[in-house]
Design an enzyme around this catalytic site. Structure first.
Site, PDB file in Angstrom:
ATOM      1  N   SER A 123      61.788  22.134 105.093  1.00 45.30           N
ATOM      2  CA  SER A 123      60.393  22.573 104.985  1.00 45.30           C
ATOM      3  C   SER A 123      59.556  21.690 104.059  1.00 45.30           C
ATOM      4  O   SER A 123      58.326  21.740 104.106  1.00 45.30           O
ATOM      5  CB  SER A 123      60.323  24.033 104.498  1.00 45.30           C
ATOM      6  OG  SER A 123      60.777  24.141 103.169  1.00 45.30           O
ATOM      7  N   LYS A 160      58.330  25.162  97.256  1.00 49.35           N
ATOM      8  CA  LYS A 160      57.051  25.080  97.979  1.00 49.35           C
ATOM      9  C   LYS A 160      55.950  24.576  97.047  1.00 49.35           C
ATOM     10  O   LYS A 160      56.067  24.646  95.815  1.00 49.35           O
ATOM     11  CB  LYS A 160      56.644  26.465  98.511  1.00 49.35           C
ATOM     12  CG  LYS A 160      57.558  27.029  99.588  1.00 49.35           C
ATOM     13  CD  LYS A 160      57.407  26.322 100.911  1.00 49.35           C
ATOM     14  CE  LYS A 160      58.247  26.967 102.010  1.00 49.35           C
ATOM     15  NZ  LYS A 160      59.678  26.700 101.841  1.00 49.35           N
TER      16      LYS A 160
END
Length: 206
Positions: A123, A160
């Site tokens: 990701s 993230k």
């Protein structure tokens, strides 16, 4: 280490730089002027057991006169654990799932607590790949734009980009195949969404 001749030349140089006469040097060192003269003209070697006396008088050290150089000790870094998973409610220091250890500068010791985390998934590609290790400073908050390690709903820690809004936060992947995860201020508390730390360094694995 210098030769005896080189030591004598250095003694002569320091004597001249300090505007000290041979008579004054003789008096301070406690050696006859005639003996010092023979050292200086090379007809007699300067005894090693007198190096300390000359060094003291000339405001230096025996090692400097002799040309002895020591390698400075290599600073030891801090060892921090590389974790595979981080579960909710367990302090980082108590996690037993330690995969390896990474070393960070000793100077970081005053900057807080650190841990490392092995990244799972894609990701955060292309910058952070599956299997890479990130160095994380433990902190419960961060600024917009920071890359953070967060726990969502007690799941494994996720890496993230943090974006803050008035209504909540977004955890954003750098891989465009993953949509941003938005959490309201209420959800941050109820799920909960917990920031564990800020990523301060990436260590890619080849």
């Amino acid at each position: 280490m210098k030769t005896n001749r080189e030591v004598v030349e250095l003694v002569k140089k320091l004597t001249e730089e300090q505007n000290m006469s041979m008579s004054e040097l003789s008096r301070r060192v406690g050696i006859a002027k005639s003996a010092i003269s023979r050292y200086f003209n090379g007809t007699r070697e300067l005894p090693l057991n007198k190096i300390g006396d000359f060094a003291s008088v000339l405001h230096t050290t025996p090692d400097y006169l002799l040309g002895i150089e020591y390698e400075p000790p290599t600073p030891q870094g801090l060892k921090i654990p590389v974790l595979g998973t981080v579960a909710a409610g367990i302090p980082i220091s108590a996690v037993e799932d330690i995969l390896d250890y990474e070393e960070v500068p000793q100077s970081w010791e005053s900057q807080g607590e650190f841990f490392a985390l092995k990244i799972k998934g894609d990701s955060m590609e292309p910058k952070i790949d599956d299997g890479d290790v990130v160095i994380v400073r433990q902190q419960s908050d961060a600024n917009s734009g920071d890359t953070v390690i967060a726990l969502v709903n007690g799941d494994d820690a996720t890496c993230k980009k943090l974006q803050k809004t008035e209504n909540g936060i977004m955890l954003v992947s750098t891989n465009p195949n993953y949509l941003p995860m938005f959490f309201t201020n209420e959800e941050i508390v109820t799920k909960p969404v917990v920031i564990l730390g800020k990523v301060v360094e990436l260590r890619s694995k080849f």
